[in-house]
Structure formats: structure tokens, C-alpha cells
Design an enzyme around this catalytic site. Structure first.
Site, PDB file in Angstrom:
ATOM      1  N   GLN A 196       0.826  -1.206   0.000  1.00  0.00           N
ATOM      2  CA  GLN A 196       0.000   0.000   0.000  1.00  0.00           C
ATOM      3  C   GLN A 196       0.863   1.260   0.000  1.00  0.00           C
ATOM      4  O   GLN A 196       0.546   2.252  -0.651  1.00  0.00           O
ATOM      5  CB  GLN A 196      -0.901  -0.019   1.249  1.00  0.00           C
ATOM      6  CG  GLN A 196      -2.022   0.989   1.212  1.00  0.00           C
ATOM      7  CD  GLN A 196      -3.191   0.536   0.358  1.00  0.00           C
ATOM      8  OE1 GLN A 196      -3.619  -0.605   0.444  1.00  0.00           O
ATOM      9  NE2 GLN A 196      -3.704   1.414  -0.482  1.00  0.00           N
ATOM     10  N   LYS A 231       2.145   1.728  -3.495  1.00  0.00           N
ATOM     11  CA  LYS A 231       1.008   2.027  -4.375  1.00  0.00           C
ATOM     12  C   LYS A 231       0.535   3.464  -4.180  1.00  0.00           C
ATOM     13  O   LYS A 231       0.328   4.199  -5.139  1.00  0.00           O
ATOM     14  CB  LYS A 231      -0.130   1.064  -4.029  1.00  0.00           C
ATOM     15  CG  LYS A 231      -1.401   1.266  -4.799  1.00  0.00           C
ATOM     16  CD  LYS A 231      -2.528   0.411  -4.245  1.00  0.00           C
ATOM     17  CE  LYS A 231      -2.057  -0.993  -3.929  1.00  0.00           C
ATOM     18  NZ  LYS A 231      -3.164  -1.890  -3.602  1.00  0.00           N
ATOM     19  N   LYS A 255      -2.591  -0.593   6.666  1.00  0.00           N
ATOM     20  CA  LYS A 255      -3.548  -1.663   6.368  1.00  0.00           C
ATOM     21  C   LYS A 255      -3.998  -2.239   7.699  1.00  0.00           C
ATOM     22  O   LYS A 255      -3.273  -2.157   8.696  1.00  0.00           O
ATOM     23  CB  LYS A 255      -2.885  -2.768   5.526  1.00  0.00           C
ATOM     24  CG  LYS A 255      -3.865  -3.637   4.774  1.00  0.00           C
ATOM     25  CD  LYS A 255      -4.344  -2.996   3.479  1.00  0.00           C
ATOM     26  CE  LYS A 255      -5.478  -3.778   2.857  1.00  0.00           C
ATOM     27  NZ  LYS A 255      -5.813  -3.324   1.517  1.00  0.00           N
ATOM     28  N   GLY A 300     -12.291   0.002   2.815  1.00  0.00           N
ATOM     29  CA  GLY A 300     -12.682  -1.405   2.705  1.00  0.00           C
ATOM     30  C   GLY A 300     -11.587  -2.256   2.081  1.00  0.00           C
ATOM     31  O   GLY A 300     -10.559  -1.765   1.629  1.00  0.00           O
ATOM     32  N   ASP A 301     -11.815  -3.542   2.094  1.00  0.00           N
ATOM     33  CA  ASP A 301     -10.957  -4.530   1.426  1.00  0.00           C
ATOM     34  C   ASP A 301     -11.782  -5.817   1.430  1.00  0.00           C
ATOM     35  O   ASP A 301     -13.015  -5.763   1.560  1.00  0.00           O
ATOM     36  CB  ASP A 301      -9.624  -4.697   2.174  1.00  0.00           C
ATOM     37  CG  ASP A 301      -8.590  -5.505   1.367  1.00  0.00           C
ATOM     38  OD1 ASP A 301      -8.045  -4.971   0.399  1.00  0.00           O
ATOM     39  OD2 ASP A 301      -8.347  -6.684   1.695  1.00  0.00           O
ATOM     40  N   THR A 303     -11.446   0.696  -8.360  1.00  0.00           N
ATOM     41  CA  THR A 303     -10.320  -0.233  -8.496  1.00  0.00           C
ATOM     42  C   THR A 303     -10.441  -1.018  -9.802  1.00  0.00           C
ATOM     43  O   THR A 303      -9.475  -1.139 -10.566  1.00  0.00           O
ATOM     44  CB  THR A 303     -10.246  -1.185  -7.285  1.00  0.00           C
ATOM     45  OG1 THR A 303     -10.273  -0.410  -6.096  1.00  0.00           O
ATOM     46  CG2 THR A 303      -8.983  -2.014  -7.318  1.00  0.00           C
ATOM     47  N   SER A 340     -10.195   7.077  -3.356  1.00  0.00           N
ATOM     48  CA  SER A 340     -10.306   7.314  -1.908  1.00  0.00           C
ATOM     49  C   SER A 340      -9.662   8.647  -1.544  1.00  0.00           C
ATOM     50  O   SER A 340     -10.188   9.411  -0.735  1.00  0.00           O
ATOM     51  CB  SER A 340      -9.624   6.194  -1.123  1.00  0.00           C
ATOM     52  OG  SER A 340     -10.478   5.081  -1.013  1.00  0.00           O
TER      53      SER A 340
HETATM   54  P1  NDP Z   1     -14.270  -8.773  -2.012  1.00  0.00           P
HETATM   55  O1  NDP Z   1     -14.423  -9.313  -0.651  1.00  0.00           O
HETATM   56  O2  NDP Z   1     -15.300  -7.832  -2.528  1.00  0.00           O
HETATM   57  O3  NDP Z   1     -14.145  -9.964  -3.069  1.00  0.00           O
HETATM   58  C1  NDP Z   1     -13.156 -10.923  -2.989  1.00  0.00           C
HETATM   59  C2  NDP Z   1     -13.461 -12.011  -4.005  1.00  0.00           C
HETATM   60  O4  NDP Z   1     -12.381 -12.921  -4.025  1.00  0.00           O
HETATM   61  C3  NDP Z   1     -14.705 -12.814  -3.679  1.00  0.00           C
HETATM   62  O5  NDP Z   1     -15.329 -13.223  -4.863  1.00  0.00           O
HETATM   63  C4  NDP Z   1     -14.145 -13.996  -2.907  1.00  0.00           C
HETATM   64  O6  NDP Z   1     -14.940 -15.171  -3.033  1.00  0.00           O
HETATM   65  C5  NDP Z   1     -12.803 -14.210  -3.583  1.00  0.00           C
HETATM   66  N1  NDP Z   1     -11.836 -14.732  -2.616  1.00  0.00           N
HETATM   67  C6  NDP Z   1     -11.468 -14.169  -1.439  1.00  0.00           C
HETATM   68  N2  NDP Z   1     -10.576 -14.943  -0.800  1.00  0.00           N
HETATM   69  C7  NDP Z   1     -10.383 -15.994  -1.593  1.00  0.00           C
HETATM   70  C8  NDP Z   1      -9.576 -17.137  -1.490  1.00  0.00           C
HETATM   71  N3  NDP Z   1      -8.782 -17.356  -0.414  1.00  0.00           N
HETATM   72  N4  NDP Z   1      -9.600 -18.017  -2.514  1.00  0.00           N
HETATM   73  C9  NDP Z   1     -10.388 -17.802  -3.591  1.00  0.00           C
HETATM   74  N5  NDP Z   1     -11.183 -16.728  -3.733  1.00  0.00           N
HETATM   75  C10 NDP Z   1     -11.173 -15.855  -2.756  1.00  0.00           C
HETATM   76  O7  NDP Z   1     -12.823  -8.089  -2.048  1.00  0.00           O
HETATM   77  P2  NDP Z   1     -12.257  -7.003  -3.047  1.00  0.00           P
HETATM   78  O8  NDP Z   1     -12.795  -7.242  -4.409  1.00  0.00           O
HETATM   79  O9  NDP Z   1     -12.422  -5.669  -2.423  1.00  0.00           O
HETATM   80  O10 NDP Z   1     -10.693  -7.315  -3.013  1.00  0.00           O
HETATM   81  C11 NDP Z   1     -10.092  -8.295  -3.861  1.00  0.00           C
HETATM   82  C12 NDP Z   1      -8.600  -8.076  -3.916  1.00  0.00           C
HETATM   83  O11 NDP Z   1      -8.333  -6.758  -4.420  1.00  0.00           O
HETATM   84  C13 NDP Z   1      -7.847  -8.153  -2.586  1.00  0.00           C
HETATM   85  O12 NDP Z   1      -6.548  -8.647  -2.817  1.00  0.00           O
HETATM   86  C14 NDP Z   1      -7.757  -6.692  -2.169  1.00  0.00           C
HETATM   87  O13 NDP Z   1      -6.679  -6.468  -1.259  1.00  0.00           O
HETATM   88  C15 NDP Z   1      -7.491  -6.052  -3.510  1.00  0.00           C
HETATM   89  N6  NDP Z   1      -7.797  -4.628  -3.616  1.00  0.00           N
HETATM   90  C16 NDP Z   1      -9.042  -4.157  -3.322  1.00  0.00           C
HETATM   91  C17 NDP Z   1      -9.331  -2.820  -3.479  1.00  0.00           C
HETATM   92  C18 NDP Z   1     -10.708  -2.288  -3.304  1.00  0.00           C
HETATM   93  O14 NDP Z   1     -10.921  -1.101  -3.617  1.00  0.00           O
HETATM   94  N7  NDP Z   1     -11.670  -3.056  -2.840  1.00  0.00           N
HETATM   95  C19 NDP Z   1      -8.273  -1.852  -3.836  1.00  0.00           C
HETATM   96  C20 NDP Z   1      -7.016  -2.470  -4.215  1.00  0.00           C
HETATM   97  C21 NDP Z   1      -6.798  -3.808  -4.066  1.00  0.00           C
HETATM   98  P3  NDP Z   1     -16.304 -15.340  -2.189  1.00  0.00           P
HETATM   99  O15 NDP Z   1     -17.329 -14.563  -2.941  1.00  0.00           O
HETATM  100  O16 NDP Z   1     -16.508 -16.801  -2.212  1.00  0.00           O
HETATM  101  O17 NDP Z   1     -16.029 -14.778  -0.827  1.00  0.00           O
END
Ligand code: NDP
Length: 444
Positions: free
Chosen positions: A111, A114, A126, A165-166, A209, A376
């Protein structure tokens, strides 16, 4: 590798053998930085790297809450305040059973670089908890968020540390946490981002994102003589990042033919029905397994590897270490042209090296998923000015930021590493700005 860099990496490996994700992120970053330290011996004299790899502060606390049956439960929560060299700590909170200090330190490090790449004045942080929102009632999620804030509020603030969020933390959770923050402090300020639109959130943050990822991919492809239009695209995840990446990819003319969740993946050669995926994942909080029956087309594969689906563009958007060497080999043999990380560190080091060696365009998450934190930061600006911009104002700034990030990592790669090495370009460009600020501020 530069001797100083090697020494610092060796020290880290000795001190934190039980933090594999943090060591992986540090190794990926540090190995790219050798040319910087070759050119700047003064950084070694200032002990810059030893200071940089150690978070400024880590807060660990318990979160007691009561479940619907009246039973007290306890989770562990963390805030890693990694670097305030260029601005207040800024970075999301993650709720997932896998959350631990190693994962949050790796995310804090990523982060920091980034946020530096965005060109905006935000430091890196984080946090999160091993709480699993899956299967919890609305009331349980609310009580947990309120209890977490009963401790966290004293460590954050609009000018000190701004969470967001994350994974597992979306608008609902941010709303509950911000409500409790406000109740405890009496402040109505920009301490959280990703807030609801009725209470200080920014339009475009939800999409930022995923959209930003595609703006960067579009720039990278064009610069390499390729066009996203018509590209078969595979996206892992079906959460915030994945869904809006799919939406923008489709708008740019790509065909998104596969997506996944933590149980399995769907393929749909006509292009996925994104309205249905939004309904399933964002409204019903259901599983992707329901897709083929509800869509009347497509196929669901329980478990399995979404990367087995042949594609030209692959966008890992779920979680860390989800694209392994074997997956990279499959992607290459199926003719993949570009891989860009929507998630943080989804590609293992071996897979990254292999893809780069095979001439696949590869954009790492520090650059490629920086659109979320960029908007953000725009949300923070709007809150400070007590203004709300419209979607076009936010989206045009997001496009400009992602374009600038691409230009920066591309130029930095050519100057310090080799043309097209966007991984090194992102690490070096992100690090240099933080390093210059640390040098100017003395040993603190
Ligand atoms: P969400 O919780 O909205 O979605 C995560 C997705 O990934 C879900 O579909 C989930 O499946 C799947 N998932 C989570 N863990 C696993 C796992 N161990 N194995 C397989 N699938 C998995 O999170 P985000 O979309 O917000 O974040 C996704 C990634 O992007 C993370 O790495 C986060 O750090 C990164 N990120 C997010 C940002 C943001 O603005 N939100 C900004 C920059 C980076 P299920 O539906 O089954 O839970």
C-alpha cells in the site's frame, strides 16, 4: 543484488521467518531496488531501508462481541501504520479468517508504494480482523464493527490514518464502523473512505479499483501495439474489484468469459451476464454455482482453476497467491498476452518471473489496482472541501491518474531496469518518492 539490499533482506528473513507473505512482498520489492541503491549510496548511510521495511507502528487488539444466541465471542484485530513519510496512513481493513500480522504487513508495504505511485499525498497502512462476515447476521456484523471501532477510533483520524474497505469489508461494514467512529468522537470528517453516498462517500469509489485496472491495462496494451477490443478475458474473484473490472472490460470491447469465487468458477463463452453476477454476489450474497441455472447458459466448475480457461487477458482480482507457476504455464500455452493484478500480490514470485520471461505483459497490483485508493484520496479531498463531485469529474481524474501511473512505471522501468519491466518500474518509482521524503525528514 546490491550488497546493502541483500543484507537487509537477509536480516528480515532471520527476524520474521514466521511471516511468509511479508517476506515474499519484501523480497519482490527489494530485489527490484538494487539499481536505486547502486546509484544512491547516501541511502545506505541513512539506514533508509532498515527503517523503511519496519512498520512505524502496529496496533493489535481484541474485539469482543455478542452473537445472536447471546454468546460472547472474541476476534483479533490489527492496524499496521506502515509509513507516514508522504501523508497520513491510508489503506483498507480486511475481514477474513486468514488475516494475520504477516498478511497485513505485506499489504501495508504494498500500500505504501502504491499510494506513492498515485502521485497523491497519502502514506501507507492496512488493517483488519480474522472475523468472518460469511454466515453472520446483519446484527452480528453491526455489533462486531461497532466493537472494533470502540478501540480503533483512538488511533485514526482524517489527518492521521484513514481506513477503507478490502476483502470482506464493503459499504455495509464501512457504514457501521463510520457510524460508531462518529458517535465516539463527535466528528463528522473524512476519516473513512468508501463511505455511502449519503454521508460523504465519493461517486465512482465503488467502481474505481476495477475501472482503474482496465484504464491501466488499456494504456499498457496500446503502448505495446495491442487492442483490448475482442480479447477473451478471464477474471478471478467476483467481489468489488472483479465485478467492476469485468464491467469496464466489457465496455472497452473485451469478452469476459470466466469469473470465480472461493468455491469454484463459471465459464460463459458468450460473455458473462454481469447483471446476474451483481445480483448474485452483491445483492443475494449467493454463490457463483447458481449462475448456469439462473442465466440459462454457461458452466460451473466446482473447485478447479479459473486459469485453465484459454484467454488473451488474465486479471487476478480475488486474493494473494492465487496464480501459481502451473497456472502461468497454462496461461502461456493458451496464448495469454497480458496479466494485470487487480488483487494484491495474487501472482506468486515464480509465476511472475515465468510470465515476464515468456514475454507476457505483466502489471503488478501496486500500479494496476491503485485506482481504488486514488479515488479514496479524491474522497478525502471532497470531504475536506465539503464538496461532492459528479461521476464525470471523478472518473476523468481516475483516468488521468492511471495513465500517469502507467507512464511513470514504464519510464522508470526503461531508466533503471529494462523496458517493459513494469514490476521493477512500479517498485522503483513508488519507493523513490518515499525515500526522498524520508531523507528530507531525517532519522525519525
Ligand atoms: P471482495 O471481498 O469484494 O471480493 C473478494 C473475491 O475474491 C470474492 O469473490 C471472494 O470469493 C474471492 N476470494 C477471497 N478470498 C479468496 C480465497 N482465499 N480463494 C479464492 N477466492 C477468494 O474483495 P475485493 O474485491 O475488495 O478485493 C479483492 C482483492 O483486491 C484483494 O486482494 C484486495 O486487497 C485487492 N484490492 C481491493 C481494493 C478495493 O478497492 N476493494 C483496492 C485495491 C486492491 P467469495 O465470494 O466466495 O467470498
Amino acid at each position: 543484488m546490491n550488497a546493502y539490499v541483500q543484507t537487509v533482506l537477509g536480516d528480515l528473513q532471520r527476524r520474521y521467518p514466521h511471516e511468509p507473505e511479508y517476506l515474499q512482498a519484501a523480497q519482490e520489492m527489494l530485489t527490484s531496488l538494487s539499481p536505486v541503491f547502486d546509484q544512491h549510496p547516501e541511502y545506505e548511510q541513512a539506514g533508509l531501508l532498515e527503517r523503511f521495511v519496519e512498520p512505524e507502528r502496529v496496533i493489535i487488539f481484541r474485539v469482543p462481541w455478542v452473537d445472536d444466541s447471546g454468546r460472547p465471542r472474541v476476534n483479533r484485530a490489527y492496524r499496521v501504520q506502515f509509513s507516514s513519510a508522504i501523508g497520513p496512513y491510508k489503506g483498507g481493513l480486511r475481514f477474513h479468517p486468514s488475516v494475520n500480522l504477516s498478511i497485513l504487513k505485506f499489504l501495508g508495504l504494498e500500500q505504501t508504494l502504491k499510494n506513492s505511485l498515485t502521485g497523491l499525498p497519502i502514506g501507507g497502512g492496512k488493517g483488519g480482523s480474522d472475523f468472518d462476515p460469511k454466515g453472520k447476521s446483519e446484527q452480528e456484523v453491526m455489533r462486531f464493527c461497532q466493537s472494533l471501532m470502540n478501540e480503533l477510533y483512538r488511533h485514526i483520524g482524517a489527518d492521521t490514518d484513514v481506513p477503507a474497505g478490502d476483502i470482506g469489508v464493503g459499504a455495509r461494514e464501512v457504514g457501521y464502523m463510520y457510524g460508531q467512529y462518529k458517535r465516539l468522537t463527535g466528528l463528522y470528517d473524512g476519516t473513512y473512505t468508501g463511505k455511502g453516498l449519503t454521508f460523504g462517500g465519493s461517486v465512482g469509489r465503488t467502481q474505481a479499483t476495477g475501472y482503474g485496472l482496465l484504464y491501466l491495462v488499456d494504456a499498457m496494451l496500446k503502448d505495446n501495439g495491442l487492442d483490448i477490443a475482442g480479447m477473451n478475458t478471464v477474471i478471478s474473484g467476483a467481489g468489488n474489484v472483479a465485478i467492476y473490472a469485468a464491467e469496464k472490460a466489457a465496455q472497452l470491447g473485451a469478452r469476459v468469459i470466466a469469473m470465480s469465487d472461493s468455491d469454484g468458477y463459471i465459464t460463459d463463452s458468450e460473455g458473462v451476464d454481469l447483471a446476474l453476477i451483481k445480483q448474485l454476489k452483491l445483492v443475494e450474497r449467493a454463490r457463483l454455482s447458481a449462475y448456469p441455472e439462473r442465466a440459462g447458459r454457461g458452466r460451473y466448475v466446482a473447485g478447479g482453476r479459473v486459469w485453465d480457461t484459454p484467454c488473451e487477458l488474465a486479471l487476478p482480482c480475488a486474493t494473494q497467491n492465487e496464480l501459481h507457476l502451473e497456472d502461468a504455464k497454462t496461461l502461456v500455452s493458451n496464448g495469454v498476452k497480458a496479466v494485470a493484478e487487480g488483487a494484491n500480490m495474487p501472482t506468486t514470485l515464480e509465476a511472475t518471473h515465468y510470465l515476464q520471461q515468456q514475454g507476457v505483459l505483466f502489471a503488478s497490483g501496486k500500479a494496476a489496482n491503485a485506482g481504488g485508493v486514488s479515488v479514496s484520496a479524491l474522497e478525502m479531498s471532497q470531504n475536506a472541501m465539503r464538496l461532492s463531485w459528479d461521476f464525470e469529474q471523478v472518473d476523468s481524474q481516475l483516468q488521468a491518474i492511471m495513465r500517469r501511473i502507467y507512464d511513470t512505471i514504464s519510464q522508470t522501468a526503461s531508466q533503471y531496469a529494462k523496458p517493459g519491466d513494469y514490476v521493477a518500474g512500479a517498485n522503483i518509482a513508488g519507493f523513490l518518492k518515499v525515500a526522498q521524503a524520508m531523507m528530507a525528514q531525517g532519522v525519525v
